[in-house]
Write a protein that holds these residues in place. Sequence first.
Motif, PDB file in Angstrom:
ATOM      1  N   LEU A  65      -6.836  10.525  -6.094  1.00  0.00           N
ATOM      2  CA  LEU A  65      -7.962   9.977  -5.285  1.00  0.00           C
ATOM      3  C   LEU A  65      -7.534   8.552  -5.023  1.00  0.00           C
ATOM      4  O   LEU A  65      -7.926   8.032  -3.793  1.00  0.00           O
ATOM      5  CB  LEU A  65      -9.336  10.123  -6.110  1.00  0.00           C
ATOM      6  CG  LEU A  65      -9.845  11.613  -6.168  1.00  0.00           C
ATOM      7  CD1 LEU A  65     -10.880  11.346  -7.051  1.00  0.00           C
ATOM      8  CD2 LEU A  65      -9.866  12.236  -4.857  1.00  0.00           C
ATOM      9  N   LEU A  66      -7.089   7.684  -5.883  1.00  0.00           N
ATOM     10  CA  LEU A  66      -6.839   6.619  -5.584  1.00  0.00           C
ATOM     11  C   LEU A  66      -5.341   6.296  -4.733  1.00  0.00           C
ATOM     12  O   LEU A  66      -5.559   5.502  -3.789  1.00  0.00           O
ATOM     13  CB  LEU A  66      -6.216   5.639  -6.870  1.00  0.00           C
ATOM     14  CG  LEU A  66      -7.031   5.215  -7.798  1.00  0.00           C
ATOM     15  CD1 LEU A  66      -6.484   4.620  -9.399  1.00  0.00           C
ATOM     16  CD2 LEU A  66      -8.258   4.527  -7.488  1.00  0.00           C
ATOM     17  N   ALA A  67      -4.605   7.230  -4.526  1.00  0.00           N
ATOM     18  CA  ALA A  67      -3.549   7.148  -3.413  1.00  0.00           C
ATOM     19  C   ALA A  67      -4.278   7.755  -1.956  1.00  0.00           C
ATOM     20  O   ALA A  67      -3.977   7.100  -1.260  1.00  0.00           O
ATOM     21  CB  ALA A  67      -2.592   8.530  -3.951  1.00  0.00           C
ATOM     22  N   PHE A  68      -5.190   8.300  -2.092  1.00  0.00           N
ATOM     23  CA  PHE A  68      -6.033   8.892  -0.918  1.00  0.00           C
ATOM     24  C   PHE A  68      -6.588   7.513  -0.298  1.00  0.00           C
ATOM     25  O   PHE A  68      -6.449   7.294   0.758  1.00  0.00           O
ATOM     26  CB  PHE A  68      -7.157   9.931  -1.237  1.00  0.00           C
ATOM     27  CG  PHE A  68      -7.904  10.119  -0.003  1.00  0.00           C
ATOM     28  CD1 PHE A  68      -7.570  10.861   1.254  1.00  0.00           C
ATOM     29  CD2 PHE A  68      -9.385   9.505   0.013  1.00  0.00           C
ATOM     30  CE1 PHE A  68      -8.491  10.560   2.306  1.00  0.00           C
ATOM     31  CE2 PHE A  68     -10.329   9.584   1.046  1.00  0.00           C
ATOM     32  CZ  PHE A  68      -9.762  10.045   2.262  1.00  0.00           C
ATOM     33  N   MET A  69      -7.230   6.707  -1.228  1.00  0.00           N
ATOM     34  CA  MET A  69      -7.848   5.498  -0.840  1.00  0.00           C
ATOM     35  C   MET A  69      -6.884   4.499  -0.272  1.00  0.00           C
ATOM     36  O   MET A  69      -7.118   3.661   0.618  1.00  0.00           O
ATOM     37  CB  MET A  69      -8.511   4.772  -2.126  1.00  0.00           C
ATOM     38  CG  MET A  69      -9.810   5.458  -2.599  1.00  0.00           C
ATOM     39  SD  MET A  69     -10.436   4.782  -3.937  1.00  0.00           S
ATOM     40  CE  MET A  69     -10.963   3.235  -3.229  1.00  0.00           C
TER      41      MET A  69
ATOM     42  N   LEU B  61       0.727  -1.314  -0.084  1.00  0.00           N
ATOM     43  CA  LEU B  61       0.011   0.219  -0.192  1.00  0.00           C
ATOM     44  C   LEU B  61       0.965   1.293  -0.105  1.00  0.00           C
ATOM     45  O   LEU B  61       0.670   2.420  -0.896  1.00  0.00           O
ATOM     46  CB  LEU B  61      -0.701  -0.005   1.256  1.00  0.00           C
ATOM     47  CG  LEU B  61      -2.234  -0.841   1.058  1.00  0.00           C
ATOM     48  CD1 LEU B  61      -2.909  -0.947   2.546  1.00  0.00           C
ATOM     49  CD2 LEU B  61      -3.115  -0.362   0.056  1.00  0.00           C
ATOM     50  N   GLY B  62       2.009   1.366   0.768  1.00  0.00           N
ATOM     51  CA  GLY B  62       3.049   2.330   0.789  1.00  0.00           C
ATOM     52  C   GLY B  62       3.614   2.642  -0.471  1.00  0.00           C
ATOM     53  O   GLY B  62       3.572   3.774  -1.110  1.00  0.00           O
ATOM     54  N   GLN B  63       4.092   1.627  -1.050  1.00  0.00           N
ATOM     55  CA  GLN B  63       4.722   1.465  -2.459  1.00  0.00           C
ATOM     56  C   GLN B  63       3.693   2.144  -3.485  1.00  0.00           C
ATOM     57  O   GLN B  63       3.861   2.963  -4.414  1.00  0.00           O
ATOM     58  CB  GLN B  63       5.131   0.273  -2.913  1.00  0.00           C
ATOM     59  CG  GLN B  63       5.742  -0.017  -4.180  1.00  0.00           C
ATOM     60  CD  GLN B  63       4.912  -0.541  -5.149  1.00  0.00           C
ATOM     61  OE1 GLN B  63       3.792  -1.134  -4.802  1.00  0.00           O
ATOM     62  NE2 GLN B  63       5.144  -0.117  -6.429  1.00  0.00           N
ATOM     63  N   GLY B  64       2.526   1.527  -3.371  1.00  0.00           N
ATOM     64  CA  GLY B  64       1.382   1.849  -4.323  1.00  0.00           C
ATOM     65  C   GLY B  64       1.268   3.495  -4.434  1.00  0.00           C
ATOM     66  O   GLY B  64       0.799   3.894  -5.030  1.00  0.00           O
ATOM     67  N   PHE B  65       1.048   3.684  -2.937  1.00  0.00           N
ATOM     68  CA  PHE B  65       0.869   5.234  -2.940  1.00  0.00           C
ATOM     69  C   PHE B  65       1.787   6.092  -3.333  1.00  0.00           C
ATOM     70  O   PHE B  65       1.524   7.089  -4.179  1.00  0.00           O
ATOM     71  CB  PHE B  65       0.820   5.616  -1.096  1.00  0.00           C
ATOM     72  CG  PHE B  65       0.819   6.781  -0.862  1.00  0.00           C
ATOM     73  CD1 PHE B  65      -0.524   7.725  -0.851  1.00  0.00           C
ATOM     74  CD2 PHE B  65       1.687   7.642  -0.468  1.00  0.00           C
ATOM     75  CE1 PHE B  65      -0.452   9.066  -0.608  1.00  0.00           C
ATOM     76  CE2 PHE B  65       1.952   9.030   0.007  1.00  0.00           C
ATOM     77  CZ  PHE B  65       0.659   9.591  -0.062  1.00  0.00           C
ATOM     78  N   LEU B  66       3.152   5.727  -3.117  1.00  0.00           N
ATOM     79  CA  LEU B  66       4.278   6.574  -3.783  1.00  0.00           C
ATOM     80  C   LEU B  66       3.929   6.518  -5.348  1.00  0.00           C
ATOM     81  O   LEU B  66       4.332   7.418  -6.068  1.00  0.00           O
ATOM     82  CB  LEU B  66       5.721   6.195  -3.312  1.00  0.00           C
ATOM     83  CG  LEU B  66       5.914   6.260  -2.079  1.00  0.00           C
ATOM     84  CD1 LEU B  66       7.366   5.702  -1.665  1.00  0.00           C
ATOM     85  CD2 LEU B  66       5.904   7.914  -1.557  1.00  0.00           C
TER      86      LEU B  66
END
Length: 311
Positions: free
Chosen positions: A138-142, A103-108
């Motif tokens: 918005l996907l990053a916020f999720m 999730l952290g990697q995907g957020f970045l």
Amino acid sequence: MQKFKHILKSIFCLSPFLTVIIALPSFALVIYALAFQPDNDVISYLAYFLSAYALILCISGIIRMIRLGKEGICELPHIHRLLSNSFISRYLKDVSFRTGANLGQGFLMNILYAAMKMGLGLYYQSIWFLALSIYYFLLAFMRVFLFHYMKKENPAANYTKELRRYRACGGMLLVMNEALVAIIVLIVQDDGGFVYPGVLVYAMAAYSFYAVILAIVSIINFRKLGSPVMSASKVINLTAALVSMLSLETALLTQFGQMDSASFLAFRHLMLSLSGSVISLIVLGMAFYMILHASRILKNTDLIIPASASR
């Protein structure tokens, strides 16, 4: 679900022999189409379709080869020492820890991708690029929404809270799908685009197909673990991968198409409309399923069991 998986495997997971038989002529045909640009548009369109299918077959074959060779690779001395590292070992064995790290990697990655799209939107003065960047933000916020829960609580400790997070993510996707439809309309109406330099377009194509296949496999595998939060994180991965496929398709049509041809522009509108509609329907279906599935379980207290017990 099993029948659907069998159909997908029969289409996209062929034997090595059939993969080679399909891939070699397909790649040769697309090279011919790109090099000589034949007047017959049917040849070009057929080359693009077959090369895309061949690429999917090659990627699925590589994934299967990696899985088959995983046990043998793990026994190699250097790999064995690498796996003895505490962080790597925990990442491979602890599903909750791995999901949080992903999730952290995907957020970045979402933030970087959104920033790139915003930069392209400002450079090309494209509204749909800017809209696409907002969608990725918005996907990053999720992802942050899920990561905050996993960091705050043990994901296996409270199945009810997990279901509520899962349903909330479905609601967010449902609202965001309206924005996705607007983006698709902008993409179809806008005959502009951008071109990837050099062979980067092939790297982006391989990555996009790989991301979609990996996201689908992850959704199926994590669904068996019985953790709604982890399943929601994989749904976000699939949504991001599908939208990146749409962006890649736009780039491919711009880079290799004849933008001054009326027939090609009509084909471009048709293809982007069809693929955009399919992606939107997939996201819409996932959103409705997440909301209805979670609501049904929450209403029936007999179905609420600890996530750890379902594993």
